[in-house]
Design an enzyme around this catalytic site. Sequence first.
Site, PDB file in Angstrom:
ATOM      1  N   TYR A 163       0.858  -1.201   0.000  1.00  0.00           N
ATOM      2  CA  TYR A 163       0.000   0.000   0.000  1.00  0.00           C
ATOM      3  C   TYR A 163       0.885   1.239   0.000  1.00  0.00           C
ATOM      4  O   TYR A 163       1.944   1.259   0.595  1.00  0.00           O
ATOM      5  CB  TYR A 163      -0.878   0.077   1.239  1.00  0.00           C
ATOM      6  CG  TYR A 163      -1.377   1.499   1.417  1.00  0.00           C
ATOM      7  CD1 TYR A 163      -0.805   2.339   2.369  1.00  0.00           C
ATOM      8  CD2 TYR A 163      -2.339   2.041   0.565  1.00  0.00           C
ATOM      9  CE1 TYR A 163      -1.201   3.664   2.488  1.00  0.00           C
ATOM     10  CE2 TYR A 163      -2.740   3.370   0.680  1.00  0.00           C
ATOM     11  CZ  TYR A 163      -2.173   4.173   1.635  1.00  0.00           C
ATOM     12  OH  TYR A 163      -2.536   5.485   1.740  1.00  0.00           O
ATOM     13  N   HIS A 238      -2.896   0.516   6.701  1.00  0.00           N
ATOM     14  CA  HIS A 238      -4.006   0.353   5.761  1.00  0.00           C
ATOM     15  C   HIS A 238      -4.746  -0.962   5.961  1.00  0.00           C
ATOM     16  O   HIS A 238      -5.172  -1.617   4.980  1.00  0.00           O
ATOM     17  CB  HIS A 238      -3.486   0.481   4.323  1.00  0.00           C
ATOM     18  CG  HIS A 238      -4.352   1.329   3.441  1.00  0.00           C
ATOM     19  ND1 HIS A 238      -5.166   0.801   2.484  1.00  0.00           N
ATOM     20  CD2 HIS A 238      -4.555   2.661   3.422  1.00  0.00           C
ATOM     21  CE1 HIS A 238      -5.822   1.785   1.877  1.00  0.00           C
ATOM     22  NE2 HIS A 238      -5.484   2.916   2.423  1.00  0.00           N
TER      23      HIS A 238
HETATM   24  C1  GCO Z   1      -4.632   7.916   3.384  1.00  0.00           C
HETATM   25  C2  GCO Z   1      -5.537   6.920   2.786  1.00  0.00           C
HETATM   26  C3  GCO Z   1      -5.684   6.998   1.317  1.00  0.00           C
HETATM   27  C4  GCO Z   1      -6.821   6.107   0.865  1.00  0.00           C
HETATM   28  C5  GCO Z   1      -7.500   6.682  -0.358  1.00  0.00           C
HETATM   29  C6  GCO Z   1      -8.688   5.841  -0.797  1.00  0.00           C
HETATM   30  O1  GCO Z   1      -4.249   7.700   4.546  1.00  0.00           O
HETATM   31  O2  GCO Z   1      -4.391   8.919   2.766  1.00  0.00           O
HETATM   32  O3  GCO Z   1      -5.283   5.672   3.307  1.00  0.00           O
HETATM   33  O4  GCO Z   1      -4.552   6.699   0.638  1.00  0.00           O
HETATM   34  O5  GCO Z   1      -6.348   4.839   0.629  1.00  0.00           O
HETATM   35  O6  GCO Z   1      -7.925   7.946  -0.068  1.00  0.00           O
HETATM   36  O7  GCO Z   1      -9.197   6.328  -1.982  1.00  0.00           O
HETATM   37 MG    MG Z   2      -4.993   5.964   5.404  1.00  0.00          MG
END
Ligand code: GCO
Ligand code: MG
Length: 432
Positions: A163, A238
């Site tokens: 992620y 995440h």
């Molecule tokens: C963050 C989030 C985002 C989300 C995204 C979903 O902490 O900024 O986890 O990266 O994954 O906004 O569309």
């Molecule tokens: Mg996030």
Amino acid sequence: MSDPKIKNVKVIFTEPDNIRLVIVKIETSEPGLYGIGCATFTQRPTPVKAAIEDYLAPFLEGKSVKDIEDIWASSYVSSYWRNGPVLNNALSGIDQALWDIKGKMANMPVYDLLGGRSREAAPVYVHTSGNTNEEVGDQMENFMKQGFHHIRVQVATPGYATYGNKDAKTGVNTTNNKDVSKGPISITSWAREYEDDKLYAHPGGIFEPVPYMTSALSLFEYIRDRFGYGVEILHDVHERISPIQGVWFAKQVEKFRLFFLEDLFSPEDQHYFEMVRQQCATPIAMGELYSTQSDVIPMLKNKLIDFIRIHISDIGGITPARKVAAFGELMGIKTAWHGPGDTSPVGHAANLALNLNCQNFGIQEAALFGDNTKKVFPGCPKLKDGMMWSNGKPGLGIDINEDLAAKFPFKEREFGGAWDTVRRADGSVVKP
Ligand code: GCO
Ligand code: MG
């Protein structure tokens, strides 16, 4: 004060820099008086548009713009079944636009309507991610030179998907770990090929918790060795590891003194935070996946988190968010509203109004908006010296250039732009 009525409710779709944004514009019976609000659910924009055009617009047109509380409450229950990211984003667009109008009518910024400022600017954090610890370190150094003190760090997991690292090529043939001492060998044929020419919200691929935790811990060690303990670092798990792995990971992370560790568990497993609280003092951030204001209540009531990461349009806008913030303040918990690229500049302006007003502001996630986005949204909040600054203009202090916005229609996306499926080596689905 005159009593303008809601004359027209418009939904504007625009994608100036590869992220689909949904903006609501409320035009009033008073010529030239209008407001804009963020209704951005970037993975499902069309149902939000339908919820506004088919239901909220006819319900609200002709009503006074003044009583935001009544408009919020009556719209919230007008569908009988309520909440969720579609209905609440629709409501948020309306809500933020009405606060914008009220500020313009009062000729003051929204933060003044909320009771004025408790700080001059809002500290922010920026994102770094790379394929190696060195790459992340170099990006961090670059941001520190620009005055940023809070920096999120994410690194690729060798041989697997990760992620926060959009460059990580994924797909069956690139999930190439063949050394079982590093992690399981992927046997699945269910993961889809990663195609360069496709627009993904986020690439999927094969994710394995243990190699991920190993690479993340080595990153924190590297960063602290290179930069010491003075700079603030943040990390987003995440929700990809199992609850008990999360408890273990939070303890391992403690020695690296993170500003916060985010989404250690998914909302479905948030009862595990009690275990984390009993075993370590790693600061916990949670909330971007909440799609109702009440989801956060047990976390605040039992002091299970330190930072509220709610995406304010997912709970219905400024009206519910200021109440969540107030409850957090009474419990000693800070705000850290969700704010990556799929929060529009209008959503950031709404976050900023709350951030300047709330005593219990913690940090704001910043998005580095592209040039097209800045042109489409005059008044986009400015970043300087590691802070987000308001321009002090009435309302939310931001506008939309509709003609220019129309020049950036939504691009074609497979499956309407779904978040790509993340899988384990055995093919099972991982929460993204
Ligand atoms: C963050 C989030 C985002 C989300 C995204 C979903 O902490 O900024 O986890 O990266 O994954 O906004 O569309
Ligand atoms: Mg996030």
